[in-house]
Design a protein around this motif. Structure first.
Motif, PDB file in Angstrom:
ATOM      1  N   VAL A 196       5.844   4.721  -2.521  1.00  0.00           N
ATOM      2  CA  VAL A 196       6.064   4.469  -3.952  1.00  0.00           C
ATOM      3  C   VAL A 196       6.380   5.780  -4.662  1.00  0.00           C
ATOM      4  O   VAL A 196       7.318   5.864  -5.469  1.00  0.00           O
ATOM      5  N   ARG A 197       5.591   6.820  -4.370  1.00  0.00           N
ATOM      6  CA  ARG A 197       5.818   8.112  -5.019  1.00  0.00           C
ATOM      7  C   ARG A 197       7.148   8.711  -4.566  1.00  0.00           C
ATOM      8  O   ARG A 197       7.888   9.287  -5.362  1.00  0.00           O
ATOM      9  N   ALA A 198       7.473   8.568  -3.293  1.00  0.00           N
ATOM     10  CA  ALA A 198       8.715   9.138  -2.780  1.00  0.00           C
ATOM     11  C   ALA A 198       9.941   8.463  -3.401  1.00  0.00           C
ATOM     12  O   ALA A 198      10.973   9.105  -3.635  1.00  0.00           O
ATOM     13  N   ALA A 199       9.841   7.171  -3.651  1.00  0.00           N
ATOM     14  CA  ALA A 199      10.966   6.441  -4.233  1.00  0.00           C
ATOM     15  C   ALA A 199      11.040   6.610  -5.741  1.00  0.00           C
ATOM     16  O   ALA A 199      12.024   6.198  -6.358  1.00  0.00           O
ATOM     17  N   GLY A 200      10.015   7.208  -6.359  1.00  0.00           N
ATOM     18  CA  GLY A 200      10.013   7.394  -7.800  1.00  0.00           C
ATOM     19  C   GLY A 200       9.845   6.104  -8.577  1.00  0.00           C
ATOM     20  O   GLY A 200      10.383   5.959  -9.688  1.00  0.00           O
ATOM     21  N   ILE A 201       9.107   5.171  -8.029  1.00  0.00           N
ATOM     22  CA  ILE A 201       8.915   3.874  -8.697  1.00  0.00           C
ATOM     23  C   ILE A 201       7.947   4.037  -9.866  1.00  0.00           C
ATOM     24  O   ILE A 201       6.857   4.602  -9.716  1.00  0.00           O
ATOM     25  N   GLN A 202       8.339   3.544 -11.032  1.00  0.00           N
ATOM     26  CA  GLN A 202       7.510   3.562 -12.227  1.00  0.00           C
ATOM     27  C   GLN A 202       7.389   2.155 -12.786  1.00  0.00           C
ATOM     28  O   GLN A 202       8.296   1.333 -12.626  1.00  0.00           O
ATOM     29  N   LEU A 203       6.273   1.900 -13.433  1.00  0.00           N
ATOM     30  CA  LEU A 203       5.984   0.562 -13.967  1.00  0.00           C
ATOM     31  C   LEU A 203       5.969   0.578 -15.489  1.00  0.00           C
ATOM     32  O   LEU A 203       5.619   1.587 -16.113  1.00  0.00           O
ATOM     33  N   SER A 204       6.346  -0.569 -16.066  1.00  0.00           N
ATOM     34  CA  SER A 204       6.283  -0.755 -17.516  1.00  0.00           C
ATOM     35  C   SER A 204       5.787  -2.158 -17.789  1.00  0.00           C
ATOM     36  O   SER A 204       6.118  -3.102 -17.053  1.00  0.00           O
ATOM     37  N   PRO A 205       4.974  -2.351 -18.826  1.00  0.00           N
ATOM     38  CA  PRO A 205       4.455  -3.697 -19.131  1.00  0.00           C
ATOM     39  C   PRO A 205       5.536  -4.575 -19.765  1.00  0.00           C
ATOM     40  O   PRO A 205       6.437  -4.088 -20.445  1.00  0.00           O
TER      41      PRO A 205
ATOM     42  N   THR B  54       6.660  -6.899  -9.354  1.00  0.00           N
ATOM     43  CA  THR B  54       5.317  -6.651  -9.871  1.00  0.00           C
ATOM     44  C   THR B  54       4.456  -6.031  -8.767  1.00  0.00           C
ATOM     45  O   THR B  54       4.695  -6.249  -7.577  1.00  0.00           O
ATOM     46  N   ARG B  55       3.454  -5.273  -9.183  1.00  0.00           N
ATOM     47  CA  ARG B  55       2.581  -4.577  -8.220  1.00  0.00           C
ATOM     48  C   ARG B  55       1.480  -5.506  -7.748  1.00  0.00           C
ATOM     49  O   ARG B  55       0.940  -6.311  -8.528  1.00  0.00           O
ATOM     50  N   ASN B  56       1.171  -5.470  -6.451  1.00  0.00           N
ATOM     51  CA  ASN B  56       0.003  -6.184  -5.925  1.00  0.00           C
ATOM     52  C   ASN B  56      -0.733  -5.280  -4.943  1.00  0.00           C
ATOM     53  O   ASN B  56      -0.363  -4.116  -4.755  1.00  0.00           O
ATOM     54  N   ALA B  57      -1.740  -5.820  -4.288  1.00  0.00           N
ATOM     55  CA  ALA B  57      -2.595  -4.989  -3.439  1.00  0.00           C
ATOM     56  C   ALA B  57      -1.857  -4.405  -2.240  1.00  0.00           C
ATOM     57  O   ALA B  57      -2.141  -3.284  -1.807  1.00  0.00           O
ATOM     58  N   SER B  58      -0.915  -5.138  -1.680  1.00  0.00           N
ATOM     59  CA  SER B  58      -0.227  -4.666  -0.481  1.00  0.00           C
ATOM     60  C   SER B  58       1.053  -3.919  -0.785  1.00  0.00           C
ATOM     61  O   SER B  58       1.739  -3.460   0.124  1.00  0.00           O
ATOM     62  N   GLY B  59       1.426  -3.831  -2.047  1.00  0.00           N
ATOM     63  CA  GLY B  59       2.644  -3.143  -2.417  1.00  0.00           C
ATOM     64  C   GLY B  59       3.254  -3.764  -3.667  1.00  0.00           C
ATOM     65  O   GLY B  59       2.766  -3.542  -4.777  1.00  0.00           O
ATOM     66  N   PHE B  60       4.285  -4.586  -3.470  1.00  0.00           N
ATOM     67  CA  PHE B  60       4.957  -5.220  -4.592  1.00  0.00           C
ATOM     68  C   PHE B  60       5.253  -6.678  -4.265  1.00  0.00           C
ATOM     69  O   PHE B  60       5.255  -7.094  -3.110  1.00  0.00           O
TER      70      PHE B  60
ATOM     71  N   ALA C 126       8.309  -3.036 -12.179  1.00  0.00           N
ATOM     72  CA  ALA C 126       8.967  -1.774 -11.860  1.00  0.00           C
ATOM     73  C   ALA C 126      10.233  -1.625 -12.698  1.00  0.00           C
ATOM     74  O   ALA C 126      11.036  -2.557 -12.797  1.00  0.00           O
ATOM     75  N   THR C 127      10.390  -0.447 -13.320  1.00  0.00           N
ATOM     76  CA  THR C 127      11.580  -0.181 -14.128  1.00  0.00           C
ATOM     77  C   THR C 127      12.357   1.034 -13.627  1.00  0.00           C
ATOM     78  O   THR C 127      13.462   1.284 -14.103  1.00  0.00           O
ATOM     79  N   ARG C 128      11.796   1.767 -12.668  1.00  0.00           N
ATOM     80  CA  ARG C 128      12.495   2.889 -12.039  1.00  0.00           C
ATOM     81  C   ARG C 128      12.244   2.841 -10.536  1.00  0.00           C
ATOM     82  O   ARG C 128      11.211   2.367 -10.086  1.00  0.00           O
ATOM     83  N   GLY C 129      13.212   3.370  -9.778  1.00  0.00           N
ATOM     84  CA  GLY C 129      13.067   3.376  -8.324  1.00  0.00           C
ATOM     85  C   GLY C 129      13.283   2.007  -7.699  1.00  0.00           C
ATOM     86  O   GLY C 129      12.789   1.747  -6.597  1.00  0.00           O
ATOM     87  N   LEU C 130      14.034   1.147  -8.354  1.00  0.00           N
ATOM     88  CA  LEU C 130      14.187  -0.225  -7.872  1.00  0.00           C
ATOM     89  C   LEU C 130      15.063  -0.322  -6.625  1.00  0.00           C
ATOM     90  O   LEU C 130      14.991  -1.318  -5.904  1.00  0.00           O
ATOM     91  N   LEU C 131      15.863   0.694  -6.358  1.00  0.00           N
ATOM     92  CA  LEU C 131      16.738   0.619  -5.193  1.00  0.00           C
ATOM     93  C   LEU C 131      15.936   0.467  -3.904  1.00  0.00           C
ATOM     94  O   LEU C 131      16.293  -0.312  -3.022  1.00  0.00           O
ATOM     95  N   ALA C 132      14.832   1.191  -3.801  1.00  0.00           N
ATOM     96  CA  ALA C 132      13.991   1.078  -2.611  1.00  0.00           C
ATOM     97  C   ALA C 132      13.383  -0.310  -2.502  1.00  0.00           C
ATOM     98  O   ALA C 132      13.277  -0.875  -1.404  1.00  0.00           O
ATOM     99  N   LEU C 133      13.002  -0.890  -3.637  1.00  0.00           N
ATOM    100  CA  LEU C 133      12.400  -2.228  -3.608  1.00  0.00           C
ATOM    101  C   LEU C 133      13.432  -3.287  -3.225  1.00  0.00           C
ATOM    102  O   LEU C 133      13.135  -4.216  -2.472  1.00  0.00           O
ATOM    103  N   VAL C 134      14.647  -3.135  -3.745  1.00  0.00           N
ATOM    104  CA  VAL C 134      15.688  -4.095  -3.387  1.00  0.00           C
ATOM    105  C   VAL C 134      16.054  -3.975  -1.901  1.00  0.00           C
ATOM    106  O   VAL C 134      16.346  -4.957  -1.235  1.00  0.00           O
ATOM    107  N   ALA C 135      15.999  -2.737  -1.373  1.00  0.00           N
ATOM    108  CA  ALA C 135      16.232  -2.561   0.067  1.00  0.00           C
ATOM    109  C   ALA C 135      15.171  -3.278   0.874  1.00  0.00           C
ATOM    110  O   ALA C 135      15.466  -3.923   1.887  1.00  0.00           O
ATOM    111  N   GLU C 136      13.941  -3.200   0.426  1.00  0.00           N
ATOM    112  CA  GLU C 136      12.861  -3.928   1.117  1.00  0.00           C
ATOM    113  C   GLU C 136      13.088  -5.430   1.021  1.00  0.00           C
ATOM    114  O   GLU C 136      12.876  -6.156   1.999  1.00  0.00           O
TER     115      GLU C 136
END
Length: 379
Positions: A46-55, A328-334, A362-372
């Motif tokens: 998460v830190r490496a991908a620069g993922i940030q969250l916003s409500p 959205t964030r959960n215990a195992s990741g997203f 997540a509002t930043r670093g979404l490319l890594a999440l979409v790859a997953e």
């Protein structure tokens, strides 16, 4: 195992990844059949991908979507007045855009076919009268046993055929356009009429004049098009990706013209060239401010549905494989959650999803999440 860097296969995902652009309405997409997809990713990734969250913020009330449209006359309110027979248009008594009343004489024409039909009618009258006289005489002779029954049956058949021929000629005159009063006048006076009057079939406005005085026309050639201009239709071009937001009965407003109405039909096919669907709304004319052929801006009111509606930054809502997602964030990741996008305003993207209050996406670093998400094989 969590990947910190994108594989070559995921590089093309950068092109497919679509963050919804600011300043335009988005689609309400049907995603009720989809379920959230868990994505396993650890904190270091998460830190490496620069993922940030916003409500996300709760949003209530209806939403207005804007589409282009074109005003048209409903087809059931259009009548074409055609030449009942080949001939010469003698006079034209109305002009385009002129209001007419049902039964009003709008043109006259001369036709050899009219003369021939009247002559056939008068001949049929004489033949029918003669056949009836023969039948009465045959009945009298048969009762006196002067002629056999066979001759009586022949006379009855001839009388029946003559009556049918007369009825055929009457119907022909009516098809040509002669009114019942004209037929009776012809029967009584035996005088042939040289001209035929063409009358308006309904109240309305002459939208097109197809022929002019002095013009020769063939049978069934259009002479006038008459339309009832209230109410009118608006043909709305709705992108296929926005179609889910609309439903039959949705309120429609034409802001510039001050008219309003409702959606009465949603098309079932997509135009291959524009990737849009034809949606038809019925609107009032607001005293004539709405006219056929007018290009309008249409505002469609989308009411609240059973799902909660949320507002999020545009960067937090992405398109992937023709679907719209938030993470959205959960215990195992997203958790990749499919959402129904309603619209986008200057404040952000409005969408509907079954999410609890206080959810962060997540509002930043979404490319890594979409790859997953792509690696999960979700279609």
């Amino acid at each position: 195992m969590t990947r910190l860097f994108l594989r070559p296969a995921a590089a093309s995902l950068l092109i497919a990844l679509s963050v919804i652009p600011t300043g335009r309405a988005a689609a309400l997409e049907s995603s009720t059949a989809l379920r959230p997809v868990p994505l396993s990713i650890d904190e270091r990734a998460v830190r490496a991908a620069g993922i940030q969250l916003s409500p996300i913020q709760p949003e209530s009330g209806a939403t207005d979507l804007s589409f282009p449209g074109m005003v048209a006359v409903p087809p059931q309110q259009i009548r074409v007045v055609a030449a009942p027979a080949a001939g010469l248009v003698e006079t034209v008594l109305v002009a385009p855009d002129e209001a007419v009343r049902k039964g009003q004489v709008i043109a006259t024409m001369r036709s050899p076919e009219l003369i021939e039909a009247q002559r056939g009618f008068l001949t049929a009258i004489a033949d029918e009268s003669l056949a009836q006289d023969r039948l009465r005489r045959s009945r009298s002779l048969h009762e006196s046993r002067v002629i056999p029954e066979r001759d009586l049956r022949v006379a009855e058949t001839e009388a029946t055929n003559a009556a049918a021929k007369l009825d055929e000629q009457i119907q022909l005159l009516k098809l040509i356009g002669m009114a019942d009063e004209g037929v009776e006048t012809l029967r009584r006076t035996r005088r042939l009429m040289a001209s035929l009057e063409m009358r308006a079939p309904m109240d309305g406005v002459v939208t097109i004049r197809h022929a002019s005085a002095g013009e020769r026309v063939v049978a069934s050639s259009p002479i006038f098009t008459i339309a009832d201009l209230s109410p009118l239709w608006v043909n709305i071009q709705v992108p296929a990706t926005r179609l889910g937001a609309l439903q039959v009965g949705s309120r429609v407003i034409l802001p510039t013209q001050g008219a309003q109405g409702r959606v009465i039909r949603i098309g079932r096919t997509v135009d291959a060239a524009t990737q849009s669907v034809a949606v038809v709304a019925e609107v009032d004319t607001n005293g004539g401010s709405v006219r056929p052929g007018l290009a309008v801006n249409v505002s469609v009111r989308v009411e609240q549905s059973g799902l909660a509606q949320w507002l999020a930054p545009p960067s937090g809502v992405v398109r992937h494989r023709d679907r719209t997602w938030v993470f959205t964030r959960n215990a195992s990741g997203f958790l990749a959650v499919p959402v129904q996008v309603v619209a986008e305003t200057a404040r952000g993207v409005a969408f509907r999803a079954d999410l609890p209050p206080g959810t962060e996406i997540a509002t930043r670093g979404l490319l890594a999440l979409v790859a997953e998400l792509s690696e999960t094989g979700e279609e």
